[in-house]
Design a protein around this motif. Structure first.
Motif, PDB file in Angstrom:
ATOM      1  N   UNK A 248       0.834  -1.211   0.000  1.00 28.07           N
ATOM      2  CA  UNK A 248       0.000   0.000   0.000  1.00 28.07           C
ATOM      3  C   UNK A 248       0.865   1.256   0.000  1.00 28.07           C
ATOM      4  N   UNK A 249       1.940   1.249   0.781  1.00 20.01           N
ATOM      5  CA  UNK A 249       2.827   2.414   0.874  1.00 20.01           C
ATOM      6  C   UNK A 249       3.469   2.714  -0.479  1.00 20.01           C
ATOM      7  N   UNK A 250       3.913   1.672  -1.170  1.00 23.18           N
ATOM      8  CA  UNK A 250       4.540   1.862  -2.488  1.00 23.18           C
ATOM      9  C   UNK A 250       3.524   2.439  -3.473  1.00 23.18           C
ATOM     10  N   UNK A 251       2.307   1.906  -3.455  1.00 22.81           N
ATOM     11  CA  UNK A 251       1.261   2.434  -4.344  1.00 22.81           C
ATOM     12  C   UNK A 251       0.922   3.887  -4.002  1.00 22.81           C
ATOM     13  N   UNK A 252       0.870   4.189  -2.713  1.00 19.09           N
ATOM     14  CA  UNK A 252       0.574   5.564  -2.306  1.00 19.09           C
ATOM     15  C   UNK A 252       1.685   6.521  -2.726  1.00 19.09           C
ATOM     16  N   UNK A 253       2.918   6.039  -2.683  1.00 16.85           N
ATOM     17  CA  UNK A 253       4.047   6.853  -3.132  1.00 16.85           C
ATOM     18  C   UNK A 253       3.921   7.174  -4.613  1.00 16.85           C
ATOM     19  N   UNK A 254       3.603   6.171  -5.422  1.00 15.36           N
ATOM     20  CA  UNK A 254       3.453   6.371  -6.866  1.00 15.36           C
ATOM     21  C   UNK A 254       2.253   7.273  -7.159  1.00 15.36           C
ATOM     22  N   UNK A 255       1.154   7.052  -6.434  1.00 13.39           N
ATOM     23  CA  UNK A 255      -0.054   7.848  -6.658  1.00 13.39           C
ATOM     24  C   UNK A 255       0.225   9.337  -6.487  1.00 13.39           C
ATOM     25  N   UNK A 256       1.073   9.665  -5.528  1.00  8.82           N
ATOM     26  CA  UNK A 256       1.360  11.061  -5.219  1.00  8.82           C
ATOM     27  C   UNK A 256       2.607  11.598  -5.912  1.00  8.82           C
ATOM     28  N   UNK A 257       3.203  10.785  -6.774  1.00 10.50           N
ATOM     29  CA  UNK A 257       4.370  11.227  -7.522  1.00 10.50           C
ATOM     30  C   UNK A 257       5.582  11.510  -6.649  1.00 10.50           C
ATOM     31  N   UNK A 258       5.700  10.805  -5.549  1.00 12.27           N
ATOM     32  CA  UNK A 258       6.825  11.013  -4.631  1.00 12.27           C
ATOM     33  C   UNK A 258       8.038  10.246  -5.143  1.00 12.27           C
ATOM     34  N   UNK A 259       9.143  10.947  -5.365  1.00 13.77           N
ATOM     35  CA  UNK A 259      10.342  10.331  -5.932  1.00 13.77           C
ATOM     36  C   UNK A 259      11.420  10.059  -4.882  1.00 13.77           C
ATOM     37  N   UNK A 260      11.301  10.653  -3.698  1.00 12.16           N
ATOM     38  CA  UNK A 260      12.394  10.551  -2.713  1.00 12.16           C
ATOM     39  C   UNK A 260      12.032   9.674  -1.518  1.00 12.16           C
ATOM     40  N   UNK A 261      11.115   8.725  -1.720  1.00 12.15           N
ATOM     41  CA  UNK A 261      10.744   7.802  -0.638  1.00 12.15           C
ATOM     42  C   UNK A 261      10.815   6.366  -1.146  1.00 12.15           C
ATOM     43  N   UNK A 262      11.372   5.486  -0.313  1.00 10.77           N
ATOM     44  CA  UNK A 262      11.436   4.064  -0.617  1.00 10.77           C
ATOM     45  C   UNK A 262      10.908   3.290   0.584  1.00 10.77           C
ATOM     46  N   UNK A 263      10.195   2.195   0.303  1.00 12.81           N
ATOM     47  CA  UNK A 263       9.578   1.427   1.385  1.00 12.81           C
ATOM     48  C   UNK A 263      10.031  -0.022   1.313  1.00 12.81           C
ATOM     49  N   UNK A 264      10.343  -0.570   2.497  1.00 12.29           N
ATOM     50  CA  UNK A 264      10.903  -1.917   2.590  1.00 12.29           C
ATOM     51  C   UNK A 264      10.120  -2.743   3.601  1.00 12.29           C
ATOM     52  N   UNK A 265       9.994  -4.032   3.282  1.00 13.38           N
ATOM     53  CA  UNK A 265       9.323  -4.953   4.191  1.00 13.38           C
ATOM     54  C   UNK A 265      10.365  -5.611   5.080  1.00 13.38           C
ATOM     55  N   UNK A 266      10.167  -5.512   6.400  1.00 18.51           N
ATOM     56  CA  UNK A 266      11.099  -6.136   7.319  1.00 18.51           C
ATOM     57  C   UNK A 266      10.987  -5.549   8.706  1.00 18.51           C
ATOM     58  N   UNK A 267      11.796  -6.064   9.601  1.00 22.61           N
ATOM     59  CA  UNK A 267      11.846  -5.559  10.974  1.00 22.61           C
ATOM     60  C   UNK A 267      12.652  -4.265  10.997  1.00 22.61           C
ATOM     61  N   UNK A 268      12.042  -3.198  11.497  1.00 15.77           N
ATOM     62  CA  UNK A 268      12.685  -1.878  11.448  1.00 15.77           C
ATOM     63  C   UNK A 268      13.981  -1.855  12.253  1.00 15.77           C
ATOM     64  N   UNK A 269      13.999  -2.536  13.406  1.00 14.77           N
ATOM     65  CA  UNK A 269      15.204  -2.567  14.220  1.00 14.77           C
ATOM     66  C   UNK A 269      16.355  -3.237  13.505  1.00 14.77           C
ATOM     67  N   UNK A 270      16.100  -4.397  12.913  1.00 10.67           N
ATOM     68  CA  UNK A 270      17.146  -5.105  12.175  1.00 10.67           C
ATOM     69  C   UNK A 270      17.618  -4.276  10.984  1.00 10.67           C
ATOM     70  N   UNK A 271      16.674  -3.609  10.324  1.00  6.60           N
ATOM     71  CA  UNK A 271      17.012  -2.783   9.168  1.00  6.60           C
ATOM     72  C   UNK A 271      17.986  -1.672   9.561  1.00  6.60           C
TER      73      UNK A 271
END
Length: 497
Positions: free
Chosen positions: A385-408
């Motif tokens: 959903x986050x990736x689709x929302x990023x594309x919908x709004x034309x946001x070029x400087x955001x990337x979204x990843x699936x995983x544990x935030x602490x480990x990331x």
């Protein structure tokens, strides 16, 4: 809690037109109430030896717990009484058996000047709201004092941001269904601490359209001979109805949570519901055939529309699915996010990590003022959903990843990568030491902690303060008017090494 004036109560009562006498209940200040199991603490369930004793006593309220219950003394014991206010003298009914004591309000003898008649007819039965017997100033004072006490070790919080019209704000609501003693279908909310359904036509903090749809579905169940699900027997079909409303777009999602994938008369039911409410833009069937307290199951089918709705928040458009997390009060969410972005002190160059990013709401809002945003979320569907929302709004400087935030973040630190700001918005349980230690390893200059549970927030802030951060700002926001819940943002800054 709120800035609502007395006219607001009258306005709401008039707007919802609650004149049906059969729903009128006596409030404690009127000398009685029904269904006491839904008030305050539940009745004693774990009892020791000996007979249960029930006595009436006059008590005085000295203060409030963080759950908004009045504190009283009785025979050397401190008891909690729902719907009692500081300074009030009242008669309570005290039940005791062994070590267990329960106190319930019978009548208020000397009412507080801040006591008001609740706007909601079902208030003393439902338990979904806990503060409607207080006026707006008393509610605001209670929430402010709660935050002040919790955050006292870190500094003085700012004045709470309240809501001008603190009703009808929820963009998500759900109704449960069952049978009453006369075997008639009823729909409503569960009484507090029970699975007993309180039959109700409207909830004053729901979007009114959601309640209208729930009433229509209840009527359709009768004409379609659709049985509500019974948790005890495991029989029946319809368990819950979930409604999501786009407050800006006006789009409406209806989710029929059912116990079986076999839906007899499905097409005709959907057609009848759409005829009654043409404003509905999508209808889904969610199958939950497990004996669980979770509302939604894993299996989902779109019966009408695209399966999602769209709404606008902080100038950005977001796709909202049945299972996606989206803040329930968009008016207050815009205030919350604006303050969080202000605390992040973004200049357009910073790298921001949006931990627990969900469908990307706060990260995408931050992207408008940041150099780069990295969103991390464990839930795979939410990341999509986050990736689709990023594309919908034309946001070029955001990337979204699936995983544990602490480990990331530990991996980022291991690679020598830096983050200037970490924005974290964890669940009510807060963060754990593994995540917090990853923040410390990454060493962002600022941490913006958004929390729906200031108790766990204060606990986590203590860890960060012990490990090199200092608190520079605390802002409470009333996201949940009429309830004891309050949101809080804290700004933590890394001390110079």
């Amino acid at each position: 809690m709120t800035k609502q004036k007395n006219r607001g109560y009258n306005k709401t009562q008039k707007k919802h037109n609650r004149s049906n006498k059969k729903y009128n209940k006596q409030s404690p200040s009127q000398g009685g109430r029904k269904n006491s199991k839904s008030q305050g603490k539940p009745a004693i369930t774990n009892v020791g030896r000996g007979k249960q004793k029930t006595v009436a006593a006059q008590v005085s309220c000295s203060g409030l717990t963080d759950e908004g219950k009045g504190i009283v003394q009785w025979e050397g014991k401190q008891l909690e009484v729902a719907h009692l206010m500081p300074g009030e003298k009242a008669e309570v009914v005290i039940s005791s058996k062994g070590r267990y004591v329960n106190a319930e309000l019978k009548r208020v003898i000397t009412p507080s000047k801040d006591r008001v008649k609740p706007a909601c007819t079902y208030y003393y039965e439902c338990g979904g709201c806990q503060l409607q017997h207080m006026n707006a100033q008393a509610q605001m004072r209670f929430k402010q004092e709660t935050i002040d006490a919790l955050m006292q070790p870190f500094g003085k919080p700012e004045a709470i941001l309240t809501m001008d019209d603190p009703y009808d704000y929820r963009n998500k609501s759900h109704m449960s269904f069952g049978l009453n003693k006369e075997r008639q279908i009823i729909g409503g909310l569960y009484a507090q601490n029970t699975h007993q359904i309180i039959s109700m036509e409207q909830c004053l903090i729901h979007d009114p359209k959601a309640d209208e749809i729930g009433e229509t579905i209840k009527d359709l169940m009768k004409s379609f001979k659709m049985q509500p699900y019974n948790e005890d027997t495991g029989r029946g079909f319809l368990r819950h109805v979930l409604v999501k409303v786009g407050k800006v777009s006006g789009e409406i999602m209806v989710v029929l949570v059912v116990a079986s994938s076999v839906f007899k008369g499905k097409n005709n039911f959907v057609k009848a519901l759409r005829n009654a409410h043409p404003e509905i833009t999508t209808i889904l069937m969610n199958v939950n055939n497990r004996n669980t307290s979770m509302v939604l199951g894993d299996q989902e089918k779109v019966l009408f529309g695209k399966g999602t709705i769209t709404d606008t928040l902080c100038g950005l458009k977001f796709d909202i699915s049945a299972k996606s997390f989206y803040q329930i009060n968009p008016i207050q969410t815009e205030k919350l996010y604006a303050k969080a972005i202000e605390m992040a002190q973004l200049t357009g160059k910073e790298t921001v990590v949006d931990a627990y990013c969900g469908i990307g709401t706060i990260g995408l809002v931050a992207s408008q003022k940041a150099g780069k945003v990295i969103g991390v979320e464990l839930n795979k569907d939410a990341v999509g959903d986050a990736i689709r929302n990023s594309k919908r709004n034309g946001v070029k400087n955001a990337r979204f990843y699936q995983g544990d935030a602490g480990e990331f973040m530990v991996q980022m630190a291991g690679r020598g990568e830096k983050a200037d700001v970490v924005i974290m918005d964890p669940p009510r349980s807060g963060s754990d030491e593994a995540f917090l230690s990853s923040v410390v390893k990454l060493k962002p200059k600022r941490v913006v902690y958004v929390s729906c549970n200031p108790v766990t927030q204060a606990r986590d802030m203590k860890y960060l303060v012990k490990n090199g951060y200092e608190v520079e700002g605390i802002q409470p926001v009333d996201m949940f008017p009429q309830t004891v819940h309050v949101e809080c943002i804290s700004q933590l800054v890394l001390k110079n090494d």
